[in-house]
Scaffold this active site. Sequence first.
Site, PDB file in Angstrom:
ATOM      1  N   GLU A 129     -11.746  -0.157   3.102  1.00  0.00           N
ATOM      2  CA  GLU A 129     -11.722  -0.915   1.836  1.00  0.00           C
ATOM      3  C   GLU A 129     -11.129  -0.108   0.662  1.00  0.00           C
ATOM      4  O   GLU A 129     -10.315  -0.631  -0.104  1.00  0.00           O
ATOM      5  CB  GLU A 129     -13.146  -1.370   1.487  1.00  0.00           C
ATOM      6  CG  GLU A 129     -13.261  -2.204   0.233  1.00  0.00           C
ATOM      7  CD  GLU A 129     -12.584  -3.556   0.365  1.00  0.00           C
ATOM      8  OE1 GLU A 129     -13.062  -4.376   1.149  1.00  0.00           O
ATOM      9  OE2 GLU A 129     -11.562  -3.790  -0.317  1.00  0.00           O
ATOM     10  N   GLY A 134      -8.520   0.328  -4.860  1.00  0.00           N
ATOM     11  CA  GLY A 134      -9.692   1.114  -5.285  1.00  0.00           C
ATOM     12  C   GLY A 134     -11.004   0.364  -5.214  1.00  0.00           C
ATOM     13  O   GLY A 134     -11.496   0.036  -4.134  1.00  0.00           O
ATOM     14  N   ILE A 136     -11.799  -2.664  -6.045  1.00  0.00           N
ATOM     15  CA  ILE A 136     -11.795  -4.132  -5.863  1.00  0.00           C
ATOM     16  C   ILE A 136     -12.055  -4.463  -4.391  1.00  0.00           C
ATOM     17  O   ILE A 136     -11.307  -4.019  -3.525  1.00  0.00           O
ATOM     18  CB  ILE A 136     -10.437  -4.741  -6.301  1.00  0.00           C
ATOM     19  CG1 ILE A 136     -10.127  -4.380  -7.749  1.00  0.00           C
ATOM     20  CG2 ILE A 136     -10.425  -6.236  -6.084  1.00  0.00           C
ATOM     21  CD1 ILE A 136      -8.757  -4.857  -8.224  1.00  0.00           C
ATOM     22  N   GLY A 187      -3.608  11.834 -16.519  1.00  0.00           N
ATOM     23  CA  GLY A 187      -4.004  11.887 -15.103  1.00  0.00           C
ATOM     24  C   GLY A 187      -3.774  10.579 -14.363  1.00  0.00           C
ATOM     25  O   GLY A 187      -4.213  10.415 -13.232  1.00  0.00           O
ATOM     26  N   GLU A 190       0.913  11.354 -11.046  1.00  0.00           N
ATOM     27  CA  GLU A 190       1.014  12.681 -10.415  1.00  0.00           C
ATOM     28  C   GLU A 190       2.149  13.452 -11.091  1.00  0.00           C
ATOM     29  O   GLU A 190       3.057  12.837 -11.655  1.00  0.00           O
ATOM     30  CB  GLU A 190       1.398  12.508  -8.932  1.00  0.00           C
ATOM     31  CG  GLU A 190       0.493  11.632  -8.122  1.00  0.00           C
ATOM     32  CD  GLU A 190      -0.719  12.383  -7.614  1.00  0.00           C
ATOM     33  OE1 GLU A 190      -0.638  13.613  -7.490  1.00  0.00           O
ATOM     34  OE2 GLU A 190      -1.749  11.726  -7.382  1.00  0.00           O
ATOM     35  N   ASP A 201       3.821   3.473  -2.945  1.00  0.00           N
ATOM     36  CA  ASP A 201       2.360   3.341  -2.835  1.00  0.00           C
ATOM     37  C   ASP A 201       1.971   1.862  -2.687  1.00  0.00           C
ATOM     38  O   ASP A 201       1.131   1.505  -1.863  1.00  0.00           O
ATOM     39  CB  ASP A 201       1.717   3.963  -4.086  1.00  0.00           C
ATOM     40  CG  ASP A 201       0.230   3.701  -4.175  1.00  0.00           C
ATOM     41  OD1 ASP A 201      -0.535   4.428  -3.522  1.00  0.00           O
ATOM     42  OD2 ASP A 201      -0.181   2.755  -4.891  1.00  0.00           O
ATOM     43  N   LYS A 205      -0.090  -0.488   0.435  1.00  0.00           N
ATOM     44  CA  LYS A 205      -1.217  -1.398   0.201  1.00  0.00           C
ATOM     45  C   LYS A 205      -0.837  -2.832   0.569  1.00  0.00           C
ATOM     46  O   LYS A 205      -1.643  -3.570   1.144  1.00  0.00           O
ATOM     47  CB  LYS A 205      -1.638  -1.318  -1.267  1.00  0.00           C
ATOM     48  CG  LYS A 205      -2.180   0.058  -1.648  1.00  0.00           C
ATOM     49  CD  LYS A 205      -2.284   0.204  -3.150  1.00  0.00           C
ATOM     50  CE  LYS A 205      -2.828   1.547  -3.573  1.00  0.00           C
ATOM     51  NZ  LYS A 205      -2.649   1.782  -5.020  1.00  0.00           N
TER      52      LYS A 205
HETATM   53  N1  LIG Z   1      -7.805   9.417  -6.365  1.00  0.00           N
HETATM   54  C1  LIG Z   1      -7.892   8.093  -6.350  1.00  0.00           C
HETATM   55  O1  LIG Z   1      -8.131   7.445  -7.380  1.00  0.00           O
HETATM   56  C2  LIG Z   1      -7.710   7.348  -5.063  1.00  0.00           C
HETATM   57  C3  LIG Z   1      -7.825   5.952  -5.043  1.00  0.00           C
HETATM   58  C4  LIG Z   1      -7.713   5.268  -3.834  1.00  0.00           C
HETATM   59  C5  LIG Z   1      -7.453   5.967  -2.680  1.00  0.00           C
HETATM   60  N2  LIG Z   1      -7.299   7.322  -2.732  1.00  0.00           N
HETATM   61  C6  LIG Z   1      -7.033   8.037  -1.482  1.00  0.00           C
HETATM   62  O2  LIG Z   1      -8.144   8.886  -1.217  1.00  0.00           O
HETATM   63  C7  LIG Z   1      -7.705  10.035  -0.513  1.00  0.00           C
HETATM   64  C8  LIG Z   1      -8.206  11.284  -1.231  1.00  0.00           C
HETATM   65  O3  LIG Z   1      -7.675  11.318  -2.540  1.00  0.00           O
HETATM   66  P1  LIG Z   1      -8.262  12.320  -3.643  1.00  0.00           P
HETATM   67  O4  LIG Z   1      -7.599  11.911  -4.922  1.00  0.00           O
HETATM   68  O5  LIG Z   1      -9.728  12.346  -3.579  1.00  0.00           O
HETATM   69  O6  LIG Z   1      -7.661  13.715  -3.121  1.00  0.00           O
HETATM   70  P2  LIG Z   1      -7.995  15.185  -3.667  1.00  0.00           P
HETATM   71  O7  LIG Z   1      -8.694  15.135  -4.960  1.00  0.00           O
HETATM   72  O8  LIG Z   1      -6.734  15.977  -3.551  1.00  0.00           O
HETATM   73  O9  LIG Z   1      -9.037  15.772  -2.585  1.00  0.00           O
HETATM   74  C9  LIG Z   1      -8.671  16.084  -1.269  1.00  0.00           C
HETATM   75  C10 LIG Z   1      -9.823  16.807  -0.581  1.00  0.00           C
HETATM   76  O10 LIG Z   1      -9.523  16.917   0.797  1.00  0.00           O
HETATM   77  C11 LIG Z   1      -9.567  18.288   1.203  1.00  0.00           C
HETATM   78  N3  LIG Z   1      -8.489  18.492   2.181  1.00  0.00           N
HETATM   79  C12 LIG Z   1      -7.191  18.123   2.041  1.00  0.00           C
HETATM   80  N4  LIG Z   1      -6.497  18.475   3.144  1.00  0.00           N
HETATM   81  C13 LIG Z   1      -7.378  19.054   3.987  1.00  0.00           C
HETATM   82  C14 LIG Z   1      -7.283  19.630   5.277  1.00  0.00           C
HETATM   83  N5  LIG Z   1      -6.111  19.666   5.935  1.00  0.00           N
HETATM   84  N6  LIG Z   1      -8.398  20.120   5.847  1.00  0.00           N
HETATM   85  C15 LIG Z   1      -9.577  20.095   5.189  1.00  0.00           C
HETATM   86  N7  LIG Z   1      -9.742  19.560   3.963  1.00  0.00           N
HETATM   87  C16 LIG Z   1      -8.655  19.049   3.367  1.00  0.00           C
HETATM   88  C17 LIG Z   1      -9.363  19.104  -0.042  1.00  0.00           C
HETATM   89  O11 LIG Z   1      -9.951  20.375   0.159  1.00  0.00           O
HETATM   90  P3  LIG Z   1      -9.917  21.521  -0.974  1.00  0.00           P
HETATM   91  O12 LIG Z   1     -10.885  21.005  -2.015  1.00  0.00           O
HETATM   92  O13 LIG Z   1     -10.402  22.774  -0.333  1.00  0.00           O
HETATM   93  O14 LIG Z   1      -8.518  21.589  -1.462  1.00  0.00           O
HETATM   94  C18 LIG Z   1     -10.070  18.215  -1.096  1.00  0.00           C
HETATM   95  O15 LIG Z   1     -11.447  18.502  -1.101  1.00  0.00           O
HETATM   96  C19 LIG Z   1      -6.192   9.910  -0.397  1.00  0.00           C
HETATM   97  O16 LIG Z   1      -5.865   9.326   0.834  1.00  0.00           O
HETATM   98  C20 LIG Z   1      -5.840   8.955  -1.516  1.00  0.00           C
HETATM   99  O17 LIG Z   1      -4.651   8.215  -1.269  1.00  0.00           O
HETATM  100  C21 LIG Z   1      -7.439   8.024  -3.882  1.00  0.00           C
END
Ligand SMILES: NC(=O)c1ccc[n+]([C@@H]2O[C@H](COP(=O)([O-])OP(=O)(O)OC[C@H]3O[C@@H](n4cnc5c(N)ncnc54)[C@H](OP(=O)(O)O)[C@@H]3O)[C@@H](O)[C@H]2O)c1
Length: 428
Positions: A129, A134, A136, A187, A190, A201, A205
Amino acid sequence: MKTVKIALLGIGNVGGGVYRILNEDKASIGHREGLACEIKYVLVRDVNKPRDLDFPKSLLTDDFNVILDDDEIEIVAEFMGGIHPAKEYMIECMKKGKSVVTANKEVIAKHWPDLNRAAKENGVGLFFEPSVAGGIPILKTLWTSMQGNDIESIYGIINGTTNYILSRMTDEGLTYEAALNDAKKLGYAEPDPTNDVEGYDATYKLSILASLAFHAKVPVEKIYVEGISGISPIDIDYAKELGYVIKLLAIGKKNGETIEVRVHPTMIKKTHPLASVNGAYNAVFIKGSAVGGLMLYGQGAGRMPTASAAVSDIISATNPANFKYTTFENTYETPKCLNFKNDWECGYYIRVSVHDRPGVLASLAAVFGQHMVSIQSVIQTGQREDQVPLRIVTHLAKEQSVKQTIEAIKALDGVIQVDSLIRVEDDI
Ligand SMILES: NC(=O)c1ccc[n+]([C@@H]2O[C@H](COP(=O)([O-])OP(=O)(O)OC[C@H]3O[C@@H](n4cnc5c(N)ncnc54)[C@H](OP(=O)(O)O)[C@@H]3O)[C@@H](O)[C@H]2O)c1
């Protein structure tokens, strides 16, 4: 009370939000769901990295096998992002009988067939989901609340970055570059914003959304994509004069076995509910055969909204009655019976710079006519200048005919350049 042991793969933005909800709302989740969700491990790349979240560092591990080999772990929630090793980790976990929750739109859009098969063959759940829009709850709505409908169309504002940029350009007259810079500072974008601003992106979706909505696998490669980097404040102002706003829309339509899927800047009437979705907000407008039009609106990204959807999936994953596998053919090949259309019909807004002299307008109109593209209105501003803008809005026309028209008018004497082409959707 049932206790479920969980591992988080990643504790960044989304994983951190999930950790917070599962801890801070422990009592209410226990009370409402009869469930204690216990996080046993958190996988990260670097266990020594300073983190903004207060949690026991003893949970951290950088060894995925510790999680994989622990039979107490029933649910693995992936918030690492990227394709590899996220895909492999999820499949390995499912093979070990663990259900998976993920926010990873890219891996679902590109590798859903493998993930779906692993879930089905091992009798575990695969929940995603948070990967679309996000906070929704659009996927659950499609899976469990719209079974009485054939879905005719979906129109989504499903990328917060581009919606933020276009909203600032519309409301404050900012240039694309200025709005993008602000989005980066806040923020919302990116440092390398390509994935968002060029529409990729949104295609991930839309691939997931359209597949569930149309009950057919819609591969990312079948989606036409055009981003917002070419949108200028002039077109935003002209759109306003014409009664439109410009949004990056993800559009899916199904008619029989024919599907059209596209992501591009779109002029929509300013009175449509989607037109008032501003800032980083998302919305999805669906037309179902029984329900008619319906719109879900909310925060499409961000730590807590995305975690809201992820926690809901984690709770769903505790009960096998909620496990769902696609009943359509979920393969990497497109089913032969489906036809993906690249010659859809919509309205078009075209801005052309021309020399202001007799005969130019007539020759332009003739080219439109030769390609069966019917003009609804032409507006020329400025007079006796070297270069004047012509704004042409067409009636419904075919995409390929309009593209041929554009090529032909570029070659006309008196035409300096075609400045922009924006599709118009009047009948949402
Ligand atoms: N951010 C949003 O608003 C949002 C919204 C919808 C969906 N998403 C999706 O959610 C996912 C995560 O996004 P995020 O923004 O939370 O990412 P993020 O802040 O960059 O966090 C990624 C986390 O994963 C860990 N990680 C990454 N690669 C790894 C690996 N190879 N082995 C072990 N740990 C690993 C990192 O470890 P370290 O802390 O040690 O670096 C970090 O803790 C993505 O698929 C993104 O598309 C994000």
